[in-house]
Design a protein around this motif. Structure first.
Motif, mmCIF file in Angstrom:
data_model
loop_
_atom_site.group_PDB
_atom_site.id
_atom_site.type_symbol
_atom_site.label_atom_id
_atom_site.label_comp_id
_atom_site.label_asym_id
_atom_site.label_seq_id
_atom_site.Cartn_x
_atom_site.Cartn_y
_atom_site.Cartn_z
ATOM 1 N N UNK A 1 -0.471 12.281 -16.958
ATOM 2 C CA UNK A 1 0.967 12.170 -17.190
ATOM 3 C C UNK A 1 1.734 12.155 -15.869
ATOM 4 N N UNK A 2 1.309 13.010 -14.947
ATOM 5 C CA UNK A 2 1.953 13.051 -13.635
ATOM 6 C C UNK A 2 1.801 11.716 -12.913
ATOM 7 N N UNK A 3 0.594 11.153 -13.013
ATOM 8 C CA UNK A 3 0.323 9.882 -12.367
ATOM 9 C C UNK A 3 1.190 8.780 -12.988
ATOM 10 N N UNK A 4 1.294 8.839 -14.318
ATOM 11 C CA UNK A 4 2.109 7.869 -15.053
ATOM 12 C C UNK A 4 3.568 7.932 -14.589
ATOM 13 N N UNK A 5 4.087 9.153 -14.486
ATOM 14 C CA UNK A 5 5.476 9.335 -14.048
ATOM 15 C C UNK A 5 5.679 8.796 -12.636
ATOM 16 N N UNK A 6 4.679 9.031 -11.805
ATOM 17 C CA UNK A 6 4.758 8.573 -10.420
ATOM 18 C C UNK A 6 4.774 7.044 -10.344
ATOM 19 N N UNK A 7 3.899 6.409 -11.143
ATOM 20 C CA UNK A 7 3.838 4.935 -11.148
ATOM 21 C C UNK A 7 5.175 4.346 -11.605
ATOM 22 N N UNK A 8 5.744 4.922 -12.679
ATOM 23 C CA UNK A 8 7.033 4.449 -13.190
ATOM 24 C C UNK A 8 8.109 4.610 -12.136
ATOM 25 N N UNK B 1 7.751 2.061 -9.407
ATOM 26 C CA UNK B 1 8.073 0.710 -9.876
ATOM 27 C C UNK B 1 9.551 0.596 -10.254
ATOM 28 N N UNK B 2 10.262 1.708 -10.197
ATOM 29 C CA UNK B 2 11.678 1.703 -10.546
ATOM 30 C C UNK B 2 11.915 1.542 -12.033
ATOM 31 N N UNK B 3 10.978 2.041 -12.837
ATOM 32 C CA UNK B 3 11.112 1.933 -14.281
ATOM 33 C C UNK B 3 11.572 3.259 -14.850
ATOM 34 N N UNK B 4 12.583 3.192 -15.667
ATOM 35 C CA UNK B 4 13.125 4.426 -16.234
ATOM 36 C C UNK B 4 12.144 5.024 -17.234
ATOM 37 N N UNK B 5 11.951 6.308 -17.104
ATOM 38 C CA UNK B 5 11.016 6.993 -17.981
ATOM 39 C C UNK B 5 11.734 7.425 -19.263
ATOM 40 N N UNK C 1 10.712 0.156 -32.951
ATOM 41 C CA UNK C 1 10.472 -1.240 -33.335
ATOM 42 C C UNK C 1 9.161 -1.727 -32.736
ATOM 43 N N UNK C 2 8.489 -2.591 -33.463
ATOM 44 C CA UNK C 2 7.221 -3.147 -32.984
ATOM 45 C C UNK C 2 7.436 -3.921 -31.675
ATOM 46 N N UNK C 3 8.598 -4.578 -31.545
ATOM 47 C CA UNK C 3 8.902 -5.313 -30.308
ATOM 48 C C UNK C 3 8.939 -4.400 -29.091
ATOM 49 N N UNK C 4 9.486 -3.205 -29.296
ATOM 50 C CA UNK C 4 9.529 -2.217 -28.214
ATOM 51 C C UNK C 4 8.111 -1.870 -27.778
ATOM 52 N N UNK C 5 7.243 -1.707 -28.759
ATOM 53 C CA UNK C 5 5.853 -1.362 -28.456
ATOM 54 C C UNK C 5 5.194 -2.514 -27.693
ATOM 55 N N UNK C 6 5.386 -3.744 -28.176
ATOM 56 C CA UNK C 6 4.812 -4.914 -27.487
ATOM 57 C C UNK C 6 5.302 -4.981 -26.041
ATOM 58 N N UNK C 7 6.624 -4.851 -25.867
ATOM 59 C CA UNK C 7 7.215 -4.995 -24.540
ATOM 60 C C UNK C 7 6.739 -3.897 -23.600
ATOM 61 N N UNK C 8 6.715 -2.677 -24.127
ATOM 62 C CA UNK C 8 6.290 -1.544 -23.302
ATOM 63 C C UNK C 8 4.833 -1.692 -22.886
ATOM 64 N N UNK C 9 3.991 -2.134 -23.819
ATOM 65 C CA UNK C 9 2.572 -2.305 -23.496
ATOM 66 C C UNK C 9 2.378 -3.397 -22.442
ATOM 67 N N UNK C 10 3.195 -4.451 -22.527
ATOM 68 C CA UNK C 10 3.116 -5.527 -21.529
ATOM 69 C C UNK C 10 3.506 -4.988 -20.154
ATOM 70 N N UNK C 11 4.536 -4.153 -20.120
ATOM 71 C CA UNK C 11 4.960 -3.530 -18.862
ATOM 72 C C UNK C 11 3.863 -2.626 -18.314
ATOM 73 N N UNK C 12 3.289 -1.800 -19.185
ATOM 74 C CA UNK C 12 2.198 -0.904 -18.780
ATOM 75 C C UNK C 12 1.037 -1.695 -18.209
ATOM 76 N N UNK C 13 0.756 -2.826 -18.830
ATOM 77 C CA UNK C 13 -0.349 -3.669 -18.379
ATOM 78 C C UNK C 13 -0.068 -4.204 -16.975
#
Ligand SMILES: [Zn+2]
Ligand SMILES: [Zn+2]
Length: 150
Positions: free
Chosen positions: A11-18, A21-25, A60-72
């Motif tokens: 989780x810490x690593x995830x927060x750091x990556x975001x 990358x300038x992505x709001x958590x 929304x499923x779109x949110x999940x799709x978009x977020x997963x694409x960003x994570x990827x």
């Protein structure tokens, strides 16, 4: 190391990556990440969405799709195409391979460090530069063998 400290580290690593990358958590992003992290079964986006709906009924499923694409893109999860069709998501970023059950389509992680460090045949140089190795093994999983009695 306990599962709890490992999860905290991830989780810490995830927060750091975001952060980098300038992505709001957002709450949603965090929950989506937690969900993938806790699922060892390589879920598809639709499955992740269904599981999240228990905690967040309006997601929304779109949110999940978009977020997963960003994570990827950020390298937080790995997209996995098994049997040339389904797109699944893997939060396990350690070098590993996959076993796919041809009957129930379950996906399991396999580790093979000896294979990963094998020197590749010289003839492989002809294709270009090889950067990673991934094996996909197919067969019947333990559960399916029990059920079919084969
Ligand atoms: Zn199976
Ligand atoms: Zn995996």
């Amino acid at each position: 190391m306990t599962d709890k400290t490992l999860e905290k580290q991830q989780l810490d690593k995830f927060k750091q990556i975001c952060d980098e990358a300038g992505i709001k958590l957002t709450h949603q992003r965090l929950e989506i990440f937690r969900e993938i992290l806790s699922s060892k079964d390589h879920p598809a986006a639709e499955i992740i969405h269904r599981r999240l709906q228990k905690k967040m009924p309006t997601i929304a499923i779109d949110t999940v799709y978009r977020t997963l694409a960003t994570f990827d893109e950020l390298g937080i999860v790995k997209k996995l195409h098994v049997m040339g069709e389904r797109t699944l998501f893997d939060a396990n970023l350690d070098q590993h391979h996959h076993f796919v059950c041809t009957r129930c389509k379950a996906v399991e992680d396999l580790y093979w460090p000896e294979f990963d460090s094998t020197i590749l045949p010289k003839s492989f140089n002809g294709v270009g530069q090889i950067q990673s190795r991934h094996l996909e093994l197919h067969g019947l999983c333990k559960n399916c063998i029990k059920e079919t009695g084969s």
